[in-house]
Design a protein around this motif. Structure first.
Motif, PDB file in Angstrom:
ATOM      1  N   LEU A 209       6.454   4.074  -6.726  1.00 14.60           N
ATOM      2  CA  LEU A 209       7.913   4.048  -6.599  1.00 14.60           C
ATOM      3  C   LEU A 209       8.421   2.742  -5.995  1.00 14.60           C
ATOM      4  O   LEU A 209       9.464   2.228  -6.385  1.00 14.60           O
ATOM      5  CB  LEU A 209       8.401   5.237  -5.773  1.00 14.60           C
ATOM      6  N   GLY A 210       7.646   2.175  -5.069  1.00  8.68           N
ATOM      7  CA  GLY A 210       8.060   0.916  -4.441  1.00  8.68           C
ATOM      8  C   GLY A 210       8.144  -0.236  -5.417  1.00  8.68           C
ATOM      9  O   GLY A 210       8.908  -1.180  -5.215  1.00  8.68           O
TER      10      GLY A 210
ATOM     11  N   ALA B  69       1.047   4.105  -2.834  1.00  8.88           N
ATOM     12  CA  ALA B  69       0.772   5.481  -2.409  1.00  8.88           C
ATOM     13  C   ALA B  69       1.909   6.425  -2.780  1.00  8.88           C
ATOM     14  O   ALA B  69       1.685   7.622  -2.994  1.00  8.88           O
ATOM     15  CB  ALA B  69       0.521   5.528  -0.908  1.00  8.88           C
ATOM     16  N   ALA B  70       3.112   5.899  -2.893  1.00  7.09           N
ATOM     17  CA  ALA B  70       4.279   6.699  -3.289  1.00  7.09           C
ATOM     18  C   ALA B  70       4.388   6.744  -4.815  1.00  7.09           C
ATOM     19  O   ALA B  70       5.488   6.704  -5.377  1.00  7.09           O
ATOM     20  CB  ALA B  70       5.547   6.130  -2.667  1.00  7.09           C
ATOM     21  N   PHE B  71       3.233   6.795  -5.469  1.00  7.88           N
ATOM     22  CA  PHE B  71       3.153   6.871  -6.933  1.00  7.88           C
ATOM     23  C   PHE B  71       3.822   5.686  -7.625  1.00  7.88           C
ATOM     24  O   PHE B  71       4.408   5.825  -8.695  1.00  7.88           O
ATOM     25  CB  PHE B  71       3.734   8.195  -7.440  1.00  7.88           C
TER      26      PHE B  71
ATOM     27  N   TRP C  21       9.889  -2.799  -2.869  1.00  6.18           N
ATOM     28  CA  TRP C  21       9.932  -2.463  -1.442  1.00  6.18           C
ATOM     29  C   TRP C  21       9.283  -3.545  -0.587  1.00  6.18           C
ATOM     30  O   TRP C  21       9.847  -3.912   0.451  1.00  6.18           O
ATOM     31  CB  TRP C  21       9.269  -1.121  -1.183  1.00  6.18           C
TER      32      TRP C  21
ATOM     33  N   TRP D 239       0.836  -1.198   0.000  1.00  9.76           N
ATOM     34  CA  TRP D 239       0.000   0.000   0.000  1.00  9.76           C
ATOM     35  C   TRP D 239       0.874   1.252   0.000  1.00  9.76           C
ATOM     36  O   TRP D 239       0.582   2.211  -0.724  1.00  9.76           O
ATOM     37  CB  TRP D 239      -0.931   0.011   1.207  1.00  9.76           C
ATOM     38  N   LEU D 240       1.925   1.239   0.797  1.00  9.08           N
ATOM     39  CA  LEU D 240       2.844   2.375   0.838  1.00  9.08           C
ATOM     40  C   LEU D 240       3.525   2.565  -0.517  1.00  9.08           C
ATOM     41  O   LEU D 240       3.685   3.695  -0.991  1.00  9.08           O
ATOM     42  CB  LEU D 240       3.887   2.159   1.937  1.00  9.08           C
ATOM     43  N   SER D 241       3.907   1.475  -1.148  1.00  9.80           N
ATOM     44  CA  SER D 241       4.571   1.532  -2.462  1.00  9.80           C
ATOM     45  C   SER D 241       3.675   2.141  -3.526  1.00  9.80           C
ATOM     46  O   SER D 241       4.131   2.922  -4.361  1.00  9.80           O
ATOM     47  CB  SER D 241       4.982   0.123  -2.900  1.00  9.80           C
TER      48      SER D 241
ATOM     49  N   TRP E  22      11.026   0.434  -8.160  1.00 12.62           N
ATOM     50  CA  TRP E  22      12.330   0.101  -7.571  1.00 12.62           C
ATOM     51  C   TRP E  22      12.912  -1.170  -8.219  1.00 12.62           C
ATOM     52  O   TRP E  22      14.122  -1.347  -8.283  1.00 12.62           O
ATOM     53  CB  TRP E  22      12.158  -0.085  -6.067  1.00 12.62           C
TER      54      TRP E  22
END
Length: 162
Positions: free
Chosen positions: A127-128, A123-125, A141, A119-121, A131
């Motif tokens: 980016l996770g 939410a960071a557009f 991530w 979810w964080l990945s 990577w």
């Protein structure tokens, strides 16, 4: 109990395109699950709690309880498949499997960490997951933080004619 996968020499790290394909496939399944649970939540609010139709989704408690229910339902979907065989239905279609670094099924805690960091990945557009393009082992991530990796399985061998 974790079980070890076989043929670990025949797998390789999954790239971004395959992962996105599996994510899109799984997204359709998760949306279907969310529709079901939203309907159940609505039935509960209307018929068990007796809230009139014009008051549904007005209070913060109703909104938060639905969001929490959907979050847990999606986690349950992913954790069930990841801990049992390492593959969601979308991952099966794209011949992907999530496993520990040593080639075992992942634990429930690793599933939770993967899910939260996913979810964080996003939410960071994304980016996770982008990577993967820069990591030498093609890790996202969620892979890095949970100590897991996503691998591509070889195509099943066709039976040779006799």
């Amino acid at each position: 109990m974790q079980r070890r996968f076989g043929n670990l020499d025949d797998v390789w790290p999954a790239g971004l395109a395959r992962r996105v394909g599996a994510m899109i496939y799984d997204a359709f399944l998760v949306v279907a699950i969310w529709i079901l649970f939203t309907g159940l939540h609505l039935l509960f609010v209307r018929h068990v709690l007796g809230i009139p139709a014009e008051q549904v989704a007005v209070g913060a408690a109703q909104v938060l309880s639905l969001r929490l229910l959907l979050f847990v339902a999606a986690f349950t979907f992913f954790a069930f498949f990841w801990t049992r065989g390492g593959m969601t239905l979308g991952m099966q279609a794209w011949r992907l499997r999530v496993q520990t670094i040593d080639g075992y099924t992942i634990t429930l805690m690793q599933s939770l960490i993967r899910y939260l960091v996913a979810w964080l990945s996003v939410a960071a557009f994304g980016l996770g997951y982008l990577w993967i393009l820069f990591d030498s082992e093609r890790r996202s991530w969620p892979d890095i933080v949970s100590g897991t990796r996503v691998v591509v399985l070889p195509k099943p061998r066709k039976n040779s004619p006799r």
